[in-house]
Scaffold this motif. Structure first.
Motif, PDB file in Angstrom:
ATOM      1  N   ARG A 188       0.866  -1.179   0.000  1.00  0.00           N
ATOM      2  CA  ARG A 188       0.000   0.000   0.000  1.00  0.00           C
ATOM      3  C   ARG A 188       0.903   1.229   0.000  1.00  0.00           C
ATOM      4  O   ARG A 188       1.525   1.556   1.007  1.00  0.00           O
ATOM      5  N   VAL A 189       0.970   1.910  -1.142  1.00  0.00           N
ATOM      6  CA  VAL A 189       1.857   3.067  -1.299  1.00  0.00           C
ATOM      7  C   VAL A 189       0.987   4.319  -1.386  1.00  0.00           C
ATOM      8  O   VAL A 189       0.114   4.418  -2.245  1.00  0.00           O
ATOM      9  N   LEU A 190       1.231   5.274  -0.489  1.00  0.00           N
ATOM     10  CA  LEU A 190       0.382   6.462  -0.398  1.00  0.00           C
ATOM     11  C   LEU A 190       0.955   7.684  -1.105  1.00  0.00           C
ATOM     12  O   LEU A 190       0.232   8.632  -1.387  1.00  0.00           O
ATOM     13  N   GLY A 191       2.246   7.658  -1.389  1.00  0.00           N
ATOM     14  CA  GLY A 191       2.853   8.805  -2.060  1.00  0.00           C
ATOM     15  C   GLY A 191       4.166   8.416  -2.691  1.00  0.00           C
ATOM     16  O   GLY A 191       4.783   7.410  -2.320  1.00  0.00           O
ATOM     17  N   VAL A 192       4.618   9.215  -3.653  1.00  0.00           N
ATOM     18  CA  VAL A 192       5.868   8.925  -4.349  1.00  0.00           C
ATOM     19  C   VAL A 192       6.518  10.219  -4.815  1.00  0.00           C
ATOM     20  O   VAL A 192       5.836  11.191  -5.151  1.00  0.00           O
ATOM     21  N   ALA A 197      17.614   9.286 -10.361  1.00  0.00           N
ATOM     22  CA  ALA A 197      17.432   7.834 -10.227  1.00  0.00           C
ATOM     23  C   ALA A 197      17.006   7.434  -8.812  1.00  0.00           C
ATOM     24  O   ALA A 197      16.764   6.251  -8.553  1.00  0.00           O
ATOM     25  N   THR A 198      16.902   8.391  -7.896  1.00  0.00           N
ATOM     26  CA  THR A 198      16.503   8.082  -6.529  1.00  0.00           C
ATOM     27  C   THR A 198      15.003   8.255  -6.392  1.00  0.00           C
ATOM     28  O   THR A 198      14.461   9.327  -6.679  1.00  0.00           O
ATOM     29  N   VAL A 199      14.331   7.183  -5.965  1.00  0.00           N
ATOM     30  CA  VAL A 199      12.867   7.168  -5.876  1.00  0.00           C
ATOM     31  C   VAL A 199      12.461   6.944  -4.419  1.00  0.00           C
ATOM     32  O   VAL A 199      13.001   6.065  -3.739  1.00  0.00           O
ATOM     33  N   TYR A 200      11.510   7.748  -3.936  1.00  0.00           N
ATOM     34  CA  TYR A 200      11.010   7.629  -2.573  1.00  0.00           C
ATOM     35  C   TYR A 200       9.529   7.234  -2.631  1.00  0.00           C
ATOM     36  O   TYR A 200       8.736   7.875  -3.320  1.00  0.00           O
ATOM     37  N   ALA A 201       9.178   6.164  -1.915  1.00  0.00           N
ATOM     38  CA  ALA A 201       7.793   5.682  -1.911  1.00  0.00           C
ATOM     39  C   ALA A 201       7.279   5.620  -0.481  1.00  0.00           C
ATOM     40  O   ALA A 201       7.927   5.014   0.384  1.00  0.00           O
TER      41      ALA A 201
END
Length: 201
Positions: A188-192, A197-201
């Motif tokens: 369950r991912v609420l934001g991104v 190349a750096t991804v925050y979830a």
């Protein structure tokens, strides 16, 4: 800042965005717009063209403001004074409950409740919806971010659906879904958000 000391429409704030001294606050009582760094707010509601007074998210690019509401995606071209509301009926959104919105130039992305990710290439006039058939983990999209042709969709999880983080490298036409098997803490991912190349979830 609260209703009592700044004029916010509600003390429940679901999102915030700022450009310089202008602050936008997505609240359960409308969209708060401040031009003095958040000291005082003018609240925009359905009387100003928003589709619903519960605002889940907000994004702004210069004088163009996008509001994700329970009644559609509100788009303002006058700094958040008045809004044109985009819905399933008038623009093809997959659902009128919009959790998040993001825009790059004339391309607008709308994260909807059960209708997938709406993508507009004409400033929000019309939307094409991307769903699980295009590789998303779920049709409930809680957040969206884009960088060039790379689009990230934070999706929900429910009975019979996988959820996870959808990543597209073709402008949102198709998605590859990332889940706990790829190291996510939860499906369950609420934001991104992404920075190169750096991804925050």
């Amino acid at each position: 800042r609260t209703v009592a000391n700044s004029g916010l429409g509600s003390n429940t704030v679901r999102g915030v965005y700022a450009i310089g001294n202008t602050v936008y606050a997505a609240t359960d009582g409308g969209l708060g717009v401040s031009t003095d760094g958040g000291a005082t707010f003018t609240t925009r509601t359905t009387t100003d063209g928003l589709g619903g007074n519960v605002v889940w998210g907000v994004y702004a690019d210069s004088a163009t403001v996008y509001a994700a509401t329970t009644g559609g995606a509100g788009i303002s071209t006058d700094g958040g004074t008045t809004f044109t509301n985009r819905t399933t009926a008038n623009s093809g959104l997959g659902n009128n409950v919009v959790f998040g919105v993001y825009a790059v130039g004339g391309t607008v992305y709308a994260a909807t409740f059960g209708g997938g990710l709406g993508i507009s290439t004409d400033g929000g006039a019309t939307f094409t919806n991307r769903t699980t058939t295009d590789g998303l983990g779920d049709n409930i999209v809680r957040g969206v971010y884009a960088d060039g042709a790379t689009v990230y969709a934070a999706t929900n999880v429910g009975p019979g659906v996988l959820g996870g983080l959808g990543i597209s490298t073709d402008g949102g036409a198709t998605f590859t879904n990332r889940t706990t098997t790829d190291g996510l803490g939860d499906n369950r991912v609420l934001g991104v958000y992404a920075d190169g190349a750096t991804v925050y979830a």
